[in-house]
Motif scaffolding. Structure first.
Motif, short mmCIF file in Angstrom:
data_model
loop_
_atom_site.label_atom_id
_atom_site.label_comp_id
_atom_site.label_asym_id
_atom_site.label_seq_id
_atom_site.Cartn_x
_atom_site.Cartn_y
_atom_site.Cartn_z
N GLY A 10 -19.17 -97.42 -0.91
CA GLY A 10 -19.93 -97.26 -2.14
C GLY A 10 -19.21 -96.35 -3.09
O GLY A 10 -18.34 -95.57 -2.70
N SER A 11 -19.57 -96.47 -4.36
CA SER A 11 -19.20 -95.52 -5.42
C SER A 11 -17.74 -95.58 -5.88
O SER A 11 -17.47 -95.83 -7.04
N ILE A 12 -16.80 -95.31 -4.99
CA ILE A 12 -15.39 -95.23 -5.42
C ILE A 12 -14.50 -95.57 -4.23
O ILE A 12 -14.85 -95.25 -3.09
N THR A 73 -24.86 -108.33 -7.32
CA THR A 73 -26.16 -107.66 -7.10
C THR A 73 -26.55 -106.84 -8.32
O THR A 73 -27.69 -106.83 -8.75
N HIS A 74 -25.56 -106.12 -8.89
CA HIS A 74 -25.77 -105.32 -10.10
C HIS A 74 -24.42 -104.92 -10.66
O HIS A 74 -23.39 -105.11 -10.01
N THR A 75 -24.43 -104.36 -11.85
CA THR A 75 -23.17 -104.20 -12.57
C THR A 75 -22.61 -102.77 -12.53
O THR A 75 -21.78 -102.42 -13.36
N MET A 77 -20.06 -99.94 -11.44
CA MET A 77 -18.61 -100.12 -11.34
C MET A 77 -18.14 -100.55 -9.96
O MET A 77 -17.27 -101.41 -9.84
N ASP A 78 -18.71 -99.93 -8.91
CA ASP A 78 -18.22 -100.23 -7.56
C ASP A 78 -18.56 -101.65 -7.11
O ASP A 78 -18.16 -102.07 -6.03
N HIS A 79 -19.28 -102.41 -7.96
CA HIS A 79 -19.64 -103.78 -7.60
C HIS A 79 -18.99 -104.82 -8.52
O HIS A 79 -19.14 -106.02 -8.29
N ILE A 80 -18.30 -104.36 -9.57
CA ILE A 80 -17.67 -105.35 -10.47
C ILE A 80 -16.21 -105.03 -10.83
O ILE A 80 -15.50 -105.91 -11.33
N GLY A 176 -27.56 -105.24 -1.48
CA GLY A 176 -26.93 -104.50 -2.57
C GLY A 176 -27.39 -103.05 -2.45
O GLY A 176 -27.75 -102.59 -1.36
N ASP A 177 -27.40 -102.33 -3.56
CA ASP A 177 -27.81 -100.92 -3.51
C ASP A 177 -29.34 -100.84 -3.59
O ASP A 177 -29.96 -101.47 -4.45
N HIS A 178 -29.90 -100.05 -2.71
CA HIS A 178 -31.37 -100.01 -2.64
C HIS A 178 -31.86 -98.69 -2.04
O HIS A 178 -31.33 -98.24 -1.03
N GLY A 238 -30.86 -93.77 -5.60
CA GLY A 238 -30.79 -95.24 -5.48
C GLY A 238 -30.23 -95.77 -4.18
O GLY A 238 -29.87 -96.94 -4.10
N HIS A 239 -30.17 -94.91 -3.16
CA HIS A 239 -29.62 -95.38 -1.87
C HIS A 239 -30.52 -94.97 -0.70
O HIS A 239 -31.35 -94.07 -0.84
N SER A 240 -30.32 -95.62 0.43
CA SER A 240 -31.18 -95.42 1.59
C SER A 240 -30.45 -94.67 2.70
O SER A 240 -29.23 -94.47 2.63
N PHE A 260 -24.31 -100.48 5.62
CA PHE A 260 -23.40 -100.77 4.50
C PHE A 260 -23.47 -99.68 3.42
O PHE A 260 -24.37 -98.86 3.40
N HIS A 261 -22.52 -99.74 2.47
CA HIS A 261 -22.38 -98.83 1.32
C HIS A 261 -22.05 -97.43 1.81
O HIS A 261 -22.72 -96.45 1.52
N HIS A 262 -20.93 -97.37 2.55
CA HIS A 262 -20.51 -96.09 3.15
C HIS A 262 -20.20 -95.08 2.05
O HIS A 262 -19.47 -95.39 1.10
#
Ligand code: ZN
Ligand code: ZN
Length: 301
Positions: A10-12, A73-75, A77-80, A176-178, A238-240, A260-262
């Protein structure tokens, strides 16, 4: 169906020796049937973080022209932001259908083109040789070839869709991010009991809708960015946590959960510990839930 992970962070991006085993690229997943890489010649990808660059190189080995479906999932940066480095987008004849949540202030196409503005990138989106078709989505259902895709709004600081994909035999779901739904007032009383009851009812209703969306999936890839301790200091980001992911998977009757989304700060050893912790939590609850940690280039089914 199977999922191959090309980016799990996640993130970067986090290249380097402490993250080499699970991988340092940001979000990118490839969905595949059990017996090949494409669904009748069509490629299915979710999210375009930096992992999509290497996936693009791999796809260049397939027969041309390529037909690609890219679910976003959403826009964030780390997803597009791997998309400008996705080689098939530069090849004439490639068709790419890009799906993502409908934003009211900006079109999906503008957001994608925006990151290729000359201030950020040397080649403009208009110079991409592939045919790009944008599809803006709400919650609902649609089909791609033999696949049924269901979308569901997730809880994240920008419009975000989770994708549930079924081929009639098995079902996979990517959140996605949740973040869990929670009472934004926290412990502070507003002094209005009726209002507080309304908020509690909405949180409960949204939580139940989410479990219904997760119900009986074979493979759930879920945001589990934080340890339970870290979550307490990141509420509202925004994360679990691992606890949330494990508890939802058990409640919804999921067969296999993939964490996911380490977090960029989590080393391979810390991710090992989080996986062991999550497995223990499931065992302690008497659940027969398989739990794995998303790993770059590894296929889960
Ligand atoms: Zn993210
Ligand atoms: Zn995000």
């Amino acid at each position: 169906m199977r999922i191959k992970f090309w980016g799990v962070r996640g993130s970067i991006p986090t290249p380097g020796p402490t993250t080499a085993r699970y991988g340092g690229n940001t979000t990118c997943l490839q969905l595949m049937p059990d017996d090949g890489e494409t669904f009748g010649g069509e490629v299915l990808i979710i999210d375009a973080g930096t992992g999509i660059r290497e996936l693009g190189l791999e796809l260049m080995k397939l027969p041309k022209p390529l037909k690609i479906h890219l679910l976003i999932t959403h826009t964030h940066m780390d997803h597009i932001n791997g998309f400008p480095f996705f080689i098939p987008a530069f090849i004439p004849g490639t068709e790419i259908d890009i799906y993502g949540p409908l934003h009211y202030e900006k079109r999906l196409e503008e957001i994608f083109a925006g990151q290729m503005d000359y201030s950020y990138f040397p080649i403009s989106a208009a110079q991409l040789a592939a045919g790009l078709n944008y599809h803006e989505l709400n919650e609902g259902e649609f089909e791609i070839g033999p696949l049924k895709i269901q979308t569901h709004y997730m809880n994240h600081p920008v419009l975000t869709l989770g994708y549930r994909v079924s081929d009639g035999t098995s079902t996979v779901l990517f959140t996605g991010d949740h973040e869990q739904y929670f009472d934004i007032m926290g412990d502070e009383s507003s002094g209005d009991d009726e209002e507080e009851d309304d908020v509690k009812a909405i949180v409960e209703q949204q939580s139940q809708r989410l479990i219904a969306f997760f119900r009986d999936v074979d493979l759930l890839v879920c945001d589990a960015a934080y340890t339970p301790g870290e979550y307490e200091t990141h509420r509202g980001w925004g994360h679990s946590s691992t606890d949330h992911a494990v508890d939802w998977a058990i409640e919804a009757g999921v067969k296999t959960l993939v964490l996911f989304h380490h977090e960029p700060v989590h080393s391979d050893e810390q991710l090992d510990e989080m996986e062991a912790y999550a497995r223990k939590r499931a065992r302690d609850k008497g659940a027969a839930l398989n739990i794995h940690t998303a790993t770059e280039k590894i296929i889960f089914s």
